[in-house]
Design a protein around this motif. Structure first.
Motif, PDB file in Angstrom:
ATOM      1  N   PRO A 139       1.020  -1.539   0.142  1.00 35.88           N
ATOM      2  CA  PRO A 139       0.141  -0.091  -0.314  1.00 35.88           C
ATOM      3  C   PRO A 139       0.883   1.423   0.379  1.00 35.88           C
ATOM      4  N   ASN A 140       0.291   2.299  -0.968  1.00 32.55           N
ATOM      5  CA  ASN A 140       0.891   3.655  -0.539  1.00 32.55           C
ATOM      6  C   ASN A 140       2.098   3.654  -1.061  1.00 32.55           C
ATOM      7  N   ALA A 141       2.629   3.222  -2.129  1.00 31.59           N
ATOM      8  CA  ALA A 141       3.612   3.016  -3.078  1.00 31.59           C
ATOM      9  C   ALA A 141       4.175   3.791  -4.205  1.00 31.59           C
ATOM     10  N   GLY A 142       2.593   4.461  -4.375  1.00 31.68           N
ATOM     11  CA  GLY A 142       2.685   5.093  -5.873  1.00 31.68           C
ATOM     12  C   GLY A 142       1.959   4.027  -6.713  1.00 31.68           C
ATOM     13  N   LYS A 143       1.398   3.205  -6.397  1.00 32.16           N
ATOM     14  CA  LYS A 143       0.485   2.091  -8.034  1.00 32.16           C
ATOM     15  C   LYS A 143      -0.991   3.382  -8.490  1.00 32.16           C
ATOM     16  N   SER A 144      -1.746   3.556  -7.687  1.00 34.45           N
ATOM     17  CA  SER A 144      -2.516   4.715  -7.972  1.00 34.45           C
ATOM     18  C   SER A 144      -1.805   5.564  -9.328  1.00 34.45           C
ATOM     19  N   ALA A 145      -0.949   6.620  -8.195  1.00 37.84           N
ATOM     20  CA  ALA A 145      -0.373   7.042  -9.233  1.00 37.84           C
ATOM     21  C   ALA A 145       0.640   6.968 -10.676  1.00 37.84           C
ATOM     22  N   LEU A 146       1.076   6.022 -10.372  1.00 34.02           N
ATOM     23  CA  LEU A 146       1.951   5.367 -12.385  1.00 34.02           C
ATOM     24  C   LEU A 146       0.472   4.891 -12.771  1.00 34.02           C
TER      25      LEU A 146
ATOM     26  N   PRO B 287      -2.073   4.636   3.130  1.00 26.29           N
ATOM     27  CA  PRO B 287      -2.344   2.724   3.278  1.00 26.29           C
ATOM     28  C   PRO B 287      -3.781   2.787   2.464  1.00 26.29           C
ATOM     29  N   GLY B 288      -3.424   1.450   1.694  1.00 25.99           N
ATOM     30  CA  GLY B 288      -5.548   1.682   1.584  1.00 25.99           C
ATOM     31  C   GLY B 288      -6.468   2.299   0.643  1.00 25.99           C
ATOM     32  N   VAL B 289      -6.160   3.333  -0.153  1.00 24.46           N
ATOM     33  CA  VAL B 289      -6.818   4.002  -1.146  1.00 24.46           C
ATOM     34  C   VAL B 289      -7.897   3.007  -1.971  1.00 24.46           C
ATOM     35  N   THR B 290      -7.083   2.450  -2.752  1.00 26.57           N
ATOM     36  CA  THR B 290      -7.131   1.499  -3.887  1.00 26.57           C
ATOM     37  C   THR B 290      -7.598   0.253  -3.134  1.00 26.57           C
ATOM     38  N   VAL B 291      -8.819  -0.327  -3.229  1.00 30.15           N
ATOM     39  CA  VAL B 291      -9.846  -1.202  -2.672  1.00 30.15           C
ATOM     40  C   VAL B 291     -10.369  -2.029  -3.755  1.00 30.15           C
TER      41      VAL B 291
ATOM     42  N   VAL C  59      11.783   8.300  -6.147  1.00 29.44           N
ATOM     43  CA  VAL C  59      13.155   8.689  -5.884  1.00 29.44           C
ATOM     44  C   VAL C  59      13.580   9.236  -5.517  1.00 29.44           C
ATOM     45  N   ASP C  60      12.219  10.619  -5.680  1.00 30.28           N
ATOM     46  CA  ASP C  60      12.452  12.038  -5.244  1.00 30.28           C
ATOM     47  C   ASP C  60      12.216  11.527  -3.412  1.00 30.28           C
ATOM     48  N   LEU C  61      11.471  11.062  -3.497  1.00 24.93           N
ATOM     49  CA  LEU C  61      11.291  11.459  -1.689  1.00 24.93           C
ATOM     50  C   LEU C  61      13.265  10.445  -1.192  1.00 24.93           C
TER      51      LEU C  61
ATOM     52  N   VAL D 291       9.248   8.245 -10.716  1.00 30.40           N
ATOM     53  CA  VAL D 291       8.860   9.551  -9.748  1.00 30.40           C
ATOM     54  C   VAL D 291       7.371   9.744 -10.376  1.00 30.40           C
ATOM     55  N   ALA D 292       6.500   8.795 -10.360  1.00 29.94           N
ATOM     56  CA  ALA D 292       5.041   8.506 -10.588  1.00 29.94           C
ATOM     57  C   ALA D 292       4.481  10.215 -10.555  1.00 29.94           C
ATOM     58  N   VAL D 293       4.846  11.212  -9.714  1.00 29.94           N
ATOM     59  CA  VAL D 293       4.051  12.304  -9.741  1.00 29.94           C
ATOM     60  C   VAL D 293       4.373  13.703 -10.036  1.00 29.94           C
TER      61      VAL D 293
ATOM     62  N   TYR E  81       6.011  12.012   5.647  1.00 34.82           N
ATOM     63  CA  TYR E  81       5.042  14.049   4.974  1.00 34.82           C
ATOM     64  C   TYR E  81       5.589  14.066   3.713  1.00 34.82           C
ATOM     65  N   GLN E  82       4.766  14.776   2.282  1.00 30.38           N
ATOM     66  CA  GLN E  82       5.031  15.446   1.539  1.00 30.38           C
ATOM     67  C   GLN E  82       4.002  16.919   1.469  1.00 30.38           C
ATOM     68  N   MET E  83       5.178  17.582   0.981  1.00 30.27           N
ATOM     69  CA  MET E  83       4.247  19.115   0.206  1.00 30.27           C
ATOM     70  C   MET E  83       3.330  19.099  -0.698  1.00 30.27           C
TER      71      MET E  83
HETATM   72  N1  LIG Z   1       6.847  12.803  -3.886  1.00 29.29           N
HETATM   73  C1  LIG Z   1       6.414  11.705  -4.591  1.00 29.29           C
HETATM   74  N2  LIG Z   1       4.922  11.215  -4.256  1.00 29.29           N
HETATM   75  C2  LIG Z   1       4.752  10.458  -5.291  1.00 29.29           C
HETATM   76  C3  LIG Z   1       4.747   9.661  -6.215  1.00 29.29           C
HETATM   77  N3  LIG Z   1       4.619   8.451  -6.469  1.00 29.29           N
HETATM   78  C4  LIG Z   1       3.197   8.935  -5.369  1.00 29.29           C
HETATM   79  N4  LIG Z   1       3.519   9.376  -4.829  1.00 29.29           N
HETATM   80  C5  LIG Z   1       2.280   9.719  -3.961  1.00 29.29           C
HETATM   81  O1  LIG Z   1       2.412   9.140  -2.946  1.00 29.29           O
HETATM   82  C6  LIG Z   1       0.803   8.983  -2.345  1.00 29.29           C
HETATM   83  C7  LIG Z   1       0.408   7.692  -2.326  1.00 29.29           C
HETATM   84  O2  LIG Z   1       0.211   7.563  -4.274  1.00 29.29           O
HETATM   85  P1  LIG Z   1      -1.070   6.103  -4.497  1.00 29.29           P
HETATM   86  O3  LIG Z   1      -0.643   6.483  -5.817  1.00 29.29           O
HETATM   87  O4  LIG Z   1      -2.592   6.375  -3.840  1.00 29.29           O
HETATM   88  O5  LIG Z   1      -0.502   5.204  -3.698  1.00 29.29           O
HETATM   89  P2  LIG Z   1      -1.065   3.283  -3.674  1.00 29.29           P
HETATM   90  O6  LIG Z   1       0.218   2.616  -4.254  1.00 29.29           O
HETATM   91  O7  LIG Z   1      -1.524   3.648  -4.886  1.00 29.29           O
HETATM   92  O8  LIG Z   1      -1.692   3.565  -3.092  1.00 29.29           O
HETATM   93  P3  LIG Z   1      -3.092   2.110  -2.538  1.00 29.29           P
HETATM   94  O9  LIG Z   1      -3.980   2.540  -3.638  1.00 29.29           O
HETATM   95  O10 LIG Z   1      -3.089   2.297  -0.740  1.00 29.29           O
HETATM   96  O11 LIG Z   1      -2.122   0.848  -2.315  1.00 29.29           O
HETATM   97  C8  LIG Z   1       0.097  10.248  -3.175  1.00 29.29           C
HETATM   98  O12 LIG Z   1       0.206  11.154  -2.478  1.00 29.29           O
HETATM   99  C9  LIG Z   1       1.606  10.753  -4.093  1.00 29.29           C
HETATM  100  O13 LIG Z   1       0.653  11.545  -4.615  1.00 29.29           O
HETATM  101  C10 LIG Z   1       6.211   9.614  -6.313  1.00 29.29           C
HETATM  102  O14 LIG Z   1       7.417   8.983  -7.240  1.00 29.29           O
HETATM  103  N5  LIG Z   1       7.227  10.794  -5.219  1.00 29.29           N
END
Ligand SMILES: Nc1nc2c(ncn2[C@@H]2O[C@H](COP(=O)(O)OP(=O)(O)OP(=O)(O)O)[C@@H](O)[C@H]2O)c(=O)[nH]1
Ligand SMILES: [Mg+2]
Length: 617
Positions: A13-20, A35-39, A125-127, A152-154, A436-438
Motif C-alpha cells: 500500500p501507498n507505493a504510488g501504484k495508482s499515481a503510476l 495506505p488502503g486508498v485503492t480497494v 526516488v525523489d522522496l 517518480v510517478a507524480v 510527509y509531503q508538501m
Molecule cells: N514524491 C512522490 N510522491 C509520490 C510518488 N508516487 C506517488 N506519490 C504520492 O504517494 C501517495 C500514494 O500514492 P498512491 O498512488 O495513492 O499509492 P498506491 O500504491 O496506489 O496506494 P494504495 O492504493 O493505498 O495501495 C500519494 O500522495 C501520491 O501523490 C512519487 O514518485 N514521488
C-alpha cells in the motif's frame, strides 16, 4: 492483428501504484498519502513505445499473496488469475517505494518468485533523495534478477523507460512462457533477504529524517496531538462559512437573476413555472453550495496529500479502541465525510469481519458532503451570523457541532454493537505512517475539480430529476381558485399523511414533504423546500423568494434545530443502502441500518425539538 496484452501494478500500500497508473494511462484514480486508498482493481490502456496497447490494471496495495482482508484478496486473485473468465496479467509491474525499500522488498520477492515476466518500478526516488538516500538501481536489478526502472510517478519521470521495460518483458514472456516456480521461502527468510538486498542497493544514507521525526513528536503527542487535530478541524469549519460567503452570495445572485430573467421573458404558463419554480429554484438552491463544498474538500485533500490524515488516524486509534474499533476503521470513516459509499467500500482493507461490519454500519453517521447544503441553508437562516468571542463565528461553531454529533453518535453505536451484535475483541492497529509531503497545487486543483464535478453532476442528474418529479406532484391536480395548491396536490396529500408521524417531533407539512424525495439524495431536501415554497408562494411574493427568508418566516428555531438533528442520523440515501447490501451480501444489514438510523433520527429530532421548546428558544 495485435491482441491486447495485459500487465498489472502490484506492491505494498501507498507505493504510488495508482499515481503510476494515472500517469501511464491518463486515468484519474484516487491517490492519497495513506495506505488502503485503492480497494478494487481498475483497468486502463497503456500505449507502449511501439504503439501497441497494453491493458494495465491498478490493484489494491498488499503485503503478501496470502490475503488477510477483502482488498488484498482481489490483488492475490488477479495476480494468480483466479477471477473466473480472466487470465492472469502477462506482466507484473512491482511498484516499490524507494524511500522504504526494505519493507517493500518482502512482498516483491514473493511476486518475483512466481517466475512470471516482471518489471520493478523503483518509485518515489525523489522522496528517497530528499531523505538523503542514494540508491543503485543496477545493484537492485542484479540482486532481484528482474529489470529495475527508477520512477517518480507524480512528476512523470521514468515513464517511457518503464513502458519500454514492460514491452521487453512481454517478449521474454513469449519466448519462455512456462516458467513457473512457486515461492519457496518463508516470511522470515524473505525479511532477511529484503534487508540484505536493500542494504546492497543503498549507496549512501544521510540521516535527514530529523525534521519529520520532530514534527511527529508534536503531531502525535498524546495530548498536544489531539488538541492540534481539533484546532485544525475548527479552522476548517470556520473557513467553510466565512470563506464561502462572498462566492455563495454571488452564485445566489446569479440564480436569482436567471429566475427573474426567465420569468420576465416568458409568458405565464405551467412550462414557465416548471422552469422557474421547479428547475431553477430547486437545482439552483443546491448549486449555490458549491463554494462550501470546494473549501471543505480543499482542506480534506490537503490533509490527505501531506500525510497528516494518517497521523490523525493514529491519534484516533486510542479513542477508536475505546469503542472496540481499531484505527483501521478511521480511514473508511474519514472517507465517509466525503460520501458514505467510498467509505463503506474502503472497509475492505479491514481484516476482521466484525470490525468491518461495525464500521460499515456506523459509516453513514459521518457527515457526508451531501448534508452540507442542508446544514448550511438551515444554519444561514436561523443561526445569527455573529462571533461568539475572538472572531469565532457562531455559524461555523454550530456546523462543527453537527459534525461532532455525528461522530459521537457513531462511537456510541459502535460501542453498543461491539458489545452485542458484532461482539469480539478489537484487533490491533497496523497502519504504517506515510512520509510527509508538501501537497502539490496541481494535484489539489485536479482533486477539487473532480469533487466539484461530482457535486454539479448530482445537481444536474438526480437532483434535477427528483425536483421535476416533485414539481409535477406539487402542481397536480390543480387547486380550485383561492385554495392552497400544495394542500390540493398529490405531494401535499402524501405529506399530510406523513405529517401525522413526524408531528410529535415538531415537523410541519413542508418538512415532511422534503423527507421523501430526500431519500434519493440528502441535498434534495434543500431543493424540495425551495420548490415547495416557490410553488406555494403567491406571485406577488417576489421579494421573499430567497429560500432562507422563506424558512425564517415559516419555521421556528426549535423546528429548524430538530430538522438539523434529524439529518445528522437519518439514512436518507438509497445508494448507501445499495452499497451496504453489496458489501454485506444480503438485505439483513442494510435493513438493520435503515431501522436503527431512522429510529435514532426520530428520537434525536424529537428530543431536540422539545428541549429547545422547553428552553424557550
Ligand atoms: N514524491 C512522490 N510522491 C509520490 C510518488 N508516487 C506517488 N506519490 C504520492 O504517494 C501517495 C500514494 O500514492 P498512491 O498512488 O495513492 O499509492 P498506491 O500504491 O496506489 O496506494 P494504495 O492504493 O493505498 O495501495 C500519494 O500522495 C501520491 O501523490 C512519487 O514518485 N514521488
Ligand atoms: Mg492505489
Amino acid at each position: 492483428m495485435t491482441r491486447l496484452r495485459s500487465a498489472a501494478l502490484v506492491g505494498n500500500p501507498n507505493a504510488g501504484k495508482s499515481a503510476l497508473f494515472n500517469a501511464l494511462t491518463g486515468a484519474r484514480q484516487k491517490i492519497a498519502n495513506y495506505p488502503g486508498v485503492t480497494v478494487e482493481r481498475k483497468s486502463g490502456r497503456l500505449i507502449l513505445p511501439s504503439g501497441e496497447p497494453v491493458e494495465l490494471t491498478d490493484l489494491p496495495g498488499s503485503y503478501g499473496l496470502h490475503p488477510t482482508s477483502p482488498d488484498e484478496e482481489v490483488t492475490a486473485k488477479v495476480i494468480l488469475g483466479q477471477f473466473p473468465g480472466e487470465s492472469a496479467p502477462e506482466v507484473l509491474v512491482i511498484v516499490l517505494d524507494a524511500s522504504n525499500l526494505e519493507q517493500h522488498l518482502v512482498f516483491a520477492q514473493e511476486v518475483i518468485a512466481l517466475g512470471r515476466p516482471t518489471v520493478v518500478a523503483l518509485n518515489m526516488v525523489d522522496l528517497a533523495e530528499r531523505d538523503g538516500l542514494v540508491l543503485d538501481p543496477k545493484a537492485l536489478q542484479e540482486a532481484l534478477g528482474v529489470p529495475v526502472v527508477p520512477t517518480v510517478a507524480v512528476r512523470r519521470r521514468g515513464l517511457d523507460e518503464l513502458a519500454a521495460a514492460i514491452a521487453v518483458a512481454e517478449v521474454r514472456a513469449a519466448i519462455d512462457p512456462a516458467d513457473h516456480h512457486q515461492p519457496h521461502t518463508n516470511l522470515t527468510e524473505r525479511r532477511l533477504t529484503a534487508h540484505a538486498v536493500a542494504e546492497a542497493a543503498i549507496i549512501s544514507e544521510t540521516r535527514r529524517h530529523r525534521m519529520h521525526a520532530k514534527l511527529d513528536r508534536v503531531l502525535l503527542h498524546p495530548w498536544i496531538g489531539p488538541v492540534i487535530l481539533f484546532a485544525l478541524l475548527f479552522v476548517v469549519f470556520q473557513a467553510v462559512f466565512a470563506g464561502a460567503t462572498p462566492f455563495a452570495d454571488a452564485l445566489d445572485g446569479g440564480v436569482g437573476w436567471l429566475h427573474d430573467g426567465v420569468k420576465g421573458a416568458m409568458a405565464p404558463s405551467l412550462a414557465r413555472d416548471l422552469l422557474t419554480d421547479g428547475i431553477i429554484a430547486g437545482v439552483g438552491s443546491v448549486v449555490v453550495f458549491l463554494p462550501q463544498i470546494v473549501i471543505l474538500f480543499f482542506f480534506i485533500l490537503a490533509m490527505e496529500a501531506s500525510g497528516y490524515m494518517a497521523r490523525a488516524a493514529f491519534l484516533m486509534d486510542r479513542m477508536m479502541a475505546g469503542v472496540g474499533l481499531s484505527g483501521r476503521s478511521f480511514i473508511p470513516l474519514l472517507s465517509s465525510f466525503a460520501c458514505a459509499i467510498p467509505g463503506i467500500m474502503a472497509t475492505r482493507s479491514i481484516t476482521d469481519p466484525r470490525d468491518r461490519l461495525t464500521t460499515i454500519l456506523i459509516a453513514p453517521m459521518m457527515t457526508c458532503s451531501a448534508r452540507l447544503p442542508v446544514y448550511a441553508v438551515i444554519i444561514a437562516a436561523f443561526i445569527p451570523n455573529r462571533s461568539v468571542a475572538l472572531g469565532i463565528g457562531l455559524q461555523g461553531l454550530v456546523l462543527l457541532a453537527l459534525y461532532v454529533a455525528g461522530i459521537v453518535g457513531a462511537m456510541v453505536v459502535a460501542l453498543i454493537l461491539r458489545r452485542s451484535i458484532t461482539k469480539g475483541a478489537a484487533s490491533g492497529f497496523i497502519m504504517e505512517l506515510p512520509k510527509y509531503q508538501m501537497p502539490r497545487l496541481k494535484d489539489l486543483a485536479i482533486g477539487l475539480f473532480q469533487r466539484a464535478w461530482i457535486f454539479l453532476r448530482r445537481a444536474g442528474t438526480i437532483i434535477f430529476t427528483v425536483t421535476v418529479v416533485l414539481w409535477l406532484l406539487l402542481n397536480f391536480p390543480r387547486a380550485a381558485d383561492g385554495r392552497d395548491q400544495i394542500d390540493a396536490s398529490i405531494a401535499g396529500h402524501i405529506a399530510n399523511g406523513l405529517a401525522v408521524v413526524v408531528e410529535p417531533i415538531g415537523f410541519n407539512r413542508d418538512m415532511s414533504l422534503a423527507l421523501i424525495p430526500a431519500m434519493a439524495a440528502r441535498e434534495v431536501a434543500v431543493s424540495s423546500l425551495a420548490t415547495t415554497y416557490a410553488v406555494g408562494a403567491a406571485d406577488d411574493d417576489e421579494s421573499n423568494r430567497a429560500l432562507g427568508a422563506q424558512l425564517a418566516r415559516r419555521w421556528t428555531l426549535p423546528m429548524a434545530l430538530a430538522f438539523l438533528a434529524w439529518f445528522v442520523f437519518a439514512p436518507q440515501c438509497m445508494s448507501t443502502i445499495a452499497v451496504t447490501r453489496r458489501e454485506t451480501n444480503g438485505w439483513k444489514w442494510p435493513l438493520f441500518m435503515l431501522g436503527y438510523l431512522f429510529a435514532l433520527a426520530y428520537v434525536a429530532a424529537g428530543v431536540t425539538f422539545w428541549a429547545a421548546t422547553a428552553a424557550g428558544l
